[in-house]
Design an enzyme around this catalytic site. Structure first.
Site, PDB file in Angstrom:
ATOM      1  CG  ASP A  49      32.910  29.230  15.425  1.00 40.18           C
ATOM      2  OD1 ASP A  49      31.866  29.922  15.451  1.00 40.18           O
ATOM      3  OD2 ASP A  49      33.413  28.804  14.363  1.00 40.18           O
ATOM      4  CB  SER A  50      30.629  33.862  18.218  1.00 39.29           C
ATOM      5  OG  SER A  50      29.837  33.146  19.145  1.00 39.29           O
ATOM      6  CG  ASP A  88      29.781  26.646  16.394  1.00 42.37           C
ATOM      7  OD1 ASP A  88      28.983  26.011  15.674  1.00 42.37           O
ATOM      8  OD2 ASP A  88      29.778  27.895  16.477  1.00 42.37           O
ATOM      9  CE  LYS A 118      26.218  26.909  15.145  1.00 40.39           C
ATOM     10  NZ  LYS A 118      27.199  27.443  14.158  1.00 40.39           N
ATOM     11  CD  GLU A 120      30.436  28.453  10.102  1.00 40.69           C
ATOM     12  OE1 GLU A 120      31.032  28.776   9.048  1.00 40.69           O
ATOM     13  OE2 GLU A 120      30.477  29.132  11.138  1.00 40.69           O
ATOM     14  CD  GLU A 187      25.607  34.071  11.120  1.00 33.06           C
ATOM     15  OE1 GLU A 187      25.966  32.947  11.485  1.00 33.06           O
ATOM     16  OE2 GLU A 187      26.201  35.128  11.433  1.00 33.06           O
TER      17      GLU A 187
END
Ligand code: KIV
Length: 269
Positions: A49-50, A88, A118, A120, A187
């Site tokens: 999602d960057s 993401d 993915k 978080e 991270e």
């Protein structure tokens, strides 16, 4: 004449089996041509999602939508053949309940054909990860510095500077593993903590700003190529394409203005 066997995509068990083995090479990609370049070299392509910041000029990942992730996920799947593609889950698409997460993860999987999603979060997301994995959706976890929580974390801060916080970070990683995730992005954590997390779980850790202690590494492709403006301090650049691209654009502009641009008779010879 023998027909060439189709290229097989790397599978979840193959990535899981890389624990403690040759380090996993992972990179982000958001478009088909970039995915094609990465595919030859990386085992995992993350549609991170960057992309909100890198491609769409957003100030953070918070404004990224499920539709954006699916669109870029489809492009990356079309551009790649071998790497496992992980997509993401964007902010707001999975935190509310395991059911919400399943609905949106199922959309990602069925509309893109990717290998995994993915998401978080550590212990707080364990129920959701278990809900997804027990229903056939492979999950890559993401702990340590979690960019979708930077508003509550107070910015992009390296995690684990205070040793007293290490047990909580390790517990997060263990909760993600026990919930059934097949690998874990770690991270922005101090090297000794990355080491402890990697030792404490049986699934591979994939580090970003988390030292070489992890079982693999991931970087944002544009940062690594030198295409992004400001990049985090830990990013090792393997190219400096930004200034070269700018020069090519400037050369083109000059060619147009001084009419040295080739005409059709030269171009289509
Ligand atoms: O969104 C992303 O690109 C990521 C990587 C930095 C791990 O989550």
């Amino acid at each position: 004449m023998s027909a060439q066997a189709p290229v097989k995509r790397i599978t979840v068990p193959q990535i899981a089996a890389r624990k403690g083995d040759t380090p996993i090479v992972a990179l982000t990609a958001y478009t088909a041509p970039m995915a094609a370049m990465v595919d030859a070299h990386a085992e995992v392509i993350l549609v991170g999602d960057s992309l909100g910041m890198v491609i769409h000029g957003l100030p953070s990942t918070i404004g990224v939508t499920l539709d954006m992730m699916i669109l870029h996920g489809q492009a990356v799947m079309r551009g790649s053949a071998r790497a496992m593609v992980v997509i993401d889950m964007p902010f707001g698409s999975y935190e509310e309940s395991p059911q919400q997460a399943f609905r949106n993860a199922a959309r990602i999987m069925s509309e893109t054909g990717a290998g995994a999603v993915k998401l978080e979060g550590g212990a707080r997301m364990a129920d959701t990860i278990a809900f997804l994995t027990s229903r056939g959706i492979p999950v890559m976890g993401h702990v340590g510095l979690t960019p979708q929580s930077t508003l509550t974390m107070g910015g992009f801060r390296t995690q684990g500077r205070d040793q007293a916080t290490w047990p909580a970070h390790v517990a997060d990683a263990q909760a993600v593993e026990q919930a059934g995730a097949f690998s874990l992005v770690v991270e922005g954590v101090m090297e000794p903590l990355a080491d402890q997390i990697t030792q404490a779980i049986a699934i591979p850790t994939i580090g970003i700003g988390a030292s070489a202690r992890c079982d693999g590494q991931i970087l944002v492709l544009d940062d690594m190529l030198g295409l992004s403006g400001r990049v985090p301090r830990f990013v090792q650049k393997f190219g400096d394409l930004g200034p070269r691209a700018e020069q090519a654009i400037a050369d083109y502009a000059c060619a147009v203005r001084d009419r040295s641009f080739p005409g059709p008779d030269q171009t289509y010879r």
